[in-house]
Design a protein around this motif. Structure first.
Motif, PDB file in Angstrom:
ATOM      1  N   VAL A 147       0.857  -1.190   0.000  1.00 57.94           N
ATOM      2  CA  VAL A 147       0.000   0.000   0.000  1.00 57.94           C
ATOM      3  C   VAL A 147       0.887   1.232   0.000  1.00 57.94           C
ATOM      4  O   VAL A 147       1.761   1.381   0.865  1.00 57.94           O
ATOM      5  N   MET A 148       0.674   2.125  -0.969  1.00 58.36           N
ATOM      6  CA  MET A 148       1.480   3.332  -1.078  1.00 58.36           C
ATOM      7  C   MET A 148       0.687   4.577  -0.689  1.00 58.36           C
ATOM      8  O   MET A 148      -0.502   4.686  -0.990  1.00 58.36           O
ATOM      9  N   GLU A 149       1.378   5.500  -0.021  1.00 61.14           N
ATOM     10  CA  GLU A 149       0.793   6.787   0.350  1.00 61.14           C
ATOM     11  C   GLU A 149       1.926   7.810   0.413  1.00 61.14           C
ATOM     12  O   GLU A 149       2.946   7.576   1.076  1.00 61.14           O
ATOM     13  N   ASN A 150       1.755   8.916  -0.307  1.00 62.10           N
ATOM     14  CA  ASN A 150       2.757   9.991  -0.316  1.00 62.10           C
ATOM     15  C   ASN A 150       4.160   9.487  -0.644  1.00 62.10           C
ATOM     16  O   ASN A 150       5.151   9.886  -0.027  1.00 62.10           O
ATOM     17  N   GLY A 151       4.238   8.588  -1.622  1.00 58.36           N
ATOM     18  CA  GLY A 151       5.525   8.101  -2.082  1.00 58.36           C
ATOM     19  C   GLY A 151       6.136   6.977  -1.268  1.00 58.36           C
ATOM     20  O   GLY A 151       7.172   6.434  -1.634  1.00 58.36           O
ATOM     21  N   LYS A 152       5.491   6.604  -0.165  1.00 61.98           N
ATOM     22  CA  LYS A 152       6.040   5.577   0.722  1.00 61.98           C
ATOM     23  C   LYS A 152       5.163   4.320   0.697  1.00 61.98           C
ATOM     24  O   LYS A 152       3.959   4.395   0.487  1.00 61.98           O
ATOM     25  N   VAL A 153       5.798   3.175   0.938  1.00 64.29           N
ATOM     26  CA  VAL A 153       5.048   1.941   1.186  1.00 64.29           C
ATOM     27  C   VAL A 153       4.718   1.917   2.672  1.00 64.29           C
ATOM     28  O   VAL A 153       5.608   1.782   3.515  1.00 64.29           O
ATOM     29  N   VAL A 154       3.430   2.097   2.994  1.00 61.83           N
ATOM     30  CA  VAL A 154       3.033   2.198   4.399  1.00 61.83           C
ATOM     31  C   VAL A 154       2.645   0.842   4.991  1.00 61.83           C
ATOM     32  O   VAL A 154       2.596   0.685   6.207  1.00 61.83           O
ATOM     33  N   GLU A 155       2.365  -0.131   4.122  1.00 62.68           N
ATOM     34  CA  GLU A 155       2.011  -1.465   4.620  1.00 62.68           C
ATOM     35  C   GLU A 155       2.223  -2.477   3.502  1.00 62.68           C
ATOM     36  O   GLU A 155       2.009  -2.174   2.327  1.00 62.68           O
ATOM     37  N   GLU A 156       2.643  -3.670   3.881  1.00 62.83           N
ATOM     38  CA  GLU A 156       2.905  -4.724   2.900  1.00 62.83           C
ATOM     39  C   GLU A 156       2.619  -6.068   3.539  1.00 62.83           C
ATOM     40  O   GLU A 156       2.841  -6.257   4.734  1.00 62.83           O
ATOM     41  N   GLY A 157       2.120  -7.014   2.743  1.00 63.53           N
ATOM     42  CA  GLY A 157       1.895  -8.346   3.285  1.00 63.53           C
ATOM     43  C   GLY A 157       1.061  -9.210   2.367  1.00 63.53           C
ATOM     44  O   GLY A 157       0.660  -8.801   1.269  1.00 63.53           O
ATOM     45  N   GLU A 158       0.800 -10.433   2.800  1.00 66.91           N
ATOM     46  CA  GLU A 158      -0.083 -11.324   2.059  1.00 66.91           C
ATOM     47  C   GLU A 158      -1.493 -10.737   2.064  1.00 66.91           C
ATOM     48  O   GLU A 158      -1.941 -10.185   3.069  1.00 66.91           O
ATOM     49  N   VAL A 159      -2.172 -10.878   0.944  1.00 68.16           N
ATOM     50  CA  VAL A 159      -3.472 -10.220   0.781  1.00 68.16           C
ATOM     51  C   VAL A 159      -4.465 -10.655   1.855  1.00 68.16           C
ATOM     52  O   VAL A 159      -5.150  -9.824   2.457  1.00 68.16           O
ATOM     53  N   LEU A 160      -4.522 -11.939   2.120  1.00 65.80           N
ATOM     54  CA  LEU A 160      -5.480 -12.435   3.115  1.00 65.80           C
ATOM     55  C   LEU A 160      -5.183 -11.858   4.494  1.00 65.80           C
ATOM     56  O   LEU A 160      -6.089 -11.477   5.244  1.00 65.80           O
ATOM     57  N   GLN A 161      -3.900 -11.751   4.843  1.00 72.36           N
ATOM     58  CA  GLN A 161      -3.522 -11.193   6.135  1.00 72.36           C
ATOM     59  C   GLN A 161      -3.838  -9.708   6.214  1.00 72.36           C
ATOM     60  O   GLN A 161      -4.274  -9.203   7.260  1.00 72.36           O
ATOM     61  N   VAL A 162      -3.623  -8.998   5.114  1.00 77.97           N
ATOM     62  CA  VAL A 162      -3.944  -7.566   5.087  1.00 77.97           C
ATOM     63  C   VAL A 162      -5.447  -7.353   5.241  1.00 77.97           C
ATOM     64  O   VAL A 162      -5.890  -6.445   5.943  1.00 77.97           O
ATOM     65  N   PHE A 163      -6.248  -8.206   4.605  1.00 77.07           N
ATOM     66  CA  PHE A 163      -7.701  -8.120   4.771  1.00 77.07           C
ATOM     67  C   PHE A 163      -8.093  -8.406   6.217  1.00 77.07           C
ATOM     68  O   PHE A 163      -8.976  -7.754   6.774  1.00 77.07           O
ATOM     69  N   ARG A 164      -7.417  -9.367   6.806  1.00 74.99           N
ATOM     70  CA  ARG A 164      -7.770  -9.778   8.160  1.00 74.99           C
ATOM     71  C   ARG A 164      -7.375  -8.729   9.193  1.00 74.99           C
ATOM     72  O   ARG A 164      -8.108  -8.482  10.148  1.00 74.99           O
ATOM     73  N   ASN A 165      -6.202  -8.117   8.991  1.00 78.09           N
ATOM     74  CA  ASN A 165      -5.695  -7.212  10.020  1.00 78.09           C
ATOM     75  C   ASN A 165      -4.984  -6.010   9.401  1.00 78.09           C
ATOM     76  O   ASN A 165      -3.770  -5.860   9.538  1.00 78.09           O
ATOM     77  N   PRO A 166      -5.735  -5.131   8.717  1.00 79.37           N
ATOM     78  CA  PRO A 166      -5.101  -3.926   8.172  1.00 79.37           C
ATOM     79  C   PRO A 166      -4.649  -3.009   9.309  1.00 79.37           C
ATOM     80  O   PRO A 166      -5.412  -2.736  10.235  1.00 79.37           O
ATOM     81  N   ARG A 167      -3.390  -2.549   9.239  1.00 79.15           N
ATOM     82  CA  ARG A 167      -2.847  -1.752  10.338  1.00 79.15           C
ATOM     83  C   ARG A 167      -2.982  -0.247  10.110  1.00 79.15           C
ATOM     84  O   ARG A 167      -3.325   0.490  11.025  1.00 79.15           O
ATOM     85  N   GLU A 168      -2.680   0.206   8.905  1.00 79.48           N
ATOM     86  CA  GLU A 168      -2.637   1.634   8.630  1.00 79.48           C
ATOM     87  C   GLU A 168      -4.007   2.160   8.200  1.00 79.48           C
ATOM     88  O   GLU A 168      -4.782   1.436   7.558  1.00 79.48           O
ATOM     89  N   PRO A 169      -4.331   3.413   8.528  1.00 83.05           N
ATOM     90  CA  PRO A 169      -5.623   4.003   8.127  1.00 83.05           C
ATOM     91  C   PRO A 169      -5.879   3.898   6.621  1.00 83.05           C
ATOM     92  O   PRO A 169      -6.999   3.605   6.205  1.00 83.05           O
ATOM     93  N   MET A 170      -4.841   4.115   5.800  1.00 77.01           N
ATOM     94  CA  MET A 170      -5.010   4.013   4.345  1.00 77.01           C
ATOM     95  C   MET A 170      -5.391   2.602   3.931  1.00 77.01           C
ATOM     96  O   MET A 170      -6.268   2.391   3.086  1.00 77.01           O
TER      97      MET A 170
END
Length: 341
Positions: free
Chosen positions: A213-236
């Motif tokens: 996940v990119m925001e303002n030129g930075k990768v703010v979060e990265e991971g397996e899709v299922l894990q990101v769906f299960r536990n998204p950390r960043e507001p974006m």
């Protein structure tokens, strides 16, 4: 297959420097489908130009298919690009050439003899499902068919990496799904590494193994899709996940219910994988003295498993409601009490 180490790209402008990409480090494995998602201005387009060598990073290392693109000569870069192909949002076809001729064009530039160009083009026409359209011109094709031509042309030189720059955003939902199915099929058959640039979480959900996940030129979060769906950390990231799991009509339904209901608790349940197949509601009603009202629910299928989101309202004695919540969590289902949407 793709390695980015501390990559930054700064553009000089009259009103000051623009930090389009900031200190990005990514590893994309051979044969996976990797998604990069972000809204306009997040830095996605700049990043993909670094991946295909159209831009050199201000700092950091960009390595694709074994070649450090920021260190090779112009000749070496041209050779490296033969292993990196790209498809675009607006197809970029040659309107004066037929389907077959469009697909043959990269081979023509590479000096491949005509008989081999025709053989390869016809092979790819079959792969992308355009049999019978060989002699058609782009103006005679639908949007989905044009993108299929673009995909076939991108595969002509047997690349190792396929970059997709918002490749489905100009298409309707049904056509989008058919193109994503085609890309997934190509990935399975050819073992091609695919990088998808998009602003649509549906695209990520459907075919990607991992996502950044990119925001303002930075990768703010990265991971397996299922894990990101299960536990998204960043507001974006949460905003993107909600595109799929909590559309606006769901929010409106839940908010209205919260305003109208004074007793009990409204709970969001999150299921992953096999947990989405449990008869959880039935067990709650059988085992506890509570009333359960299902408000809204949806199961989304990712490439690596199912993710479900269900909103329920539980009414009963406070202690019994708490017992139900503990029971839910014991079943490896996440439960969050909702007070506001």
């Amino acid at each position: 297959m793709i390695h980015l180490q501390n990559v930054s790209k700064i553009y000089k402008a009259k009103h000051g420097d623009v930090n389009a990409v900031q200190d990005v480090t990514l590893d994309i494995k051979k044969g996976e489908i990797f998604g990069i998602i972000g809204y306009s201005g997040a830095g996605k387009s700049s990043l993909i130009r670094l991946l295909n060598g159209l831009e050199k990073p201000t700092s950091g290392t960009v390595e694709v298919a074994g070649t450090e693109l920021n260190k090779v000569s112009s000749r070496g870069l041209r050779k490296a690009r033969q292993e990196i192909s790209m498809i675009f949002q607006h197809f970029n076809l040659l309107w004066s050439r037929t389907v077959r001729e469009n697909i043959m064009f990269p081979l023509e530039i590479a000096g491949v003899k005509k008989s081999e160009r025709v053989r390869r083009a016809d092979e790819l026409i079959k792969l992308v499902g355009l049999e019978g359209k060989e002699k058609s011109y782009p103006s005679q094709l639908s949007g989905g068919q044009k993108q299929r031509v673009g995909i076939a042309r991108a595969l002509a030189n047997n690349p190792k990496v396929l970059l997709c720059d918002e490749a489905t955003s100009a298409l309707d939902p049904q056509t989008t799904d058919s193109i994503l199915d085609l890309l997934s099929d190509i990935n399975d058959k050819l073992g091609l590494t695919i990088v998808l640039i998009t602003h649509e979480m549906h695209v990520i959900r459907k075919i990607c193994n991992r996502v950044a996940v990119m925001e303002n030129g930075k990768v703010v979060e990265e991971g397996e899709v299922l894990q990101v769906f299960r536990n998204p950390r960043e507001p974006m990231t949460k905003r993107f996940v909600q595109q799929v799991t909590e559309p606006e009509e769901t929010k409106e339904t839940i908010q209205h219910f919260l305003q109208e209901t004074a007793t009990g608790k409204t709970i969001q349940l999150s299921f992953v994988g096999q947990a989405a197949e449990q008869p959880l509601i039935t067990e709650m009603i059988r085992n506890f003295d509570v009333d359960v009202n299902i408000l809204q629910g949806k199961i989304s299928q990712t490439k690596d498993g199912a993710y479900g989101s269900l909103f329920i309202h539980i009414d009963g004695q406070e202690k019994e409601v708490e017992n139900v919540i503990r029971f839910i969590k014991d079943k490896q289902v996440e439960a969050e009490v909702i007070t506001n949407v």
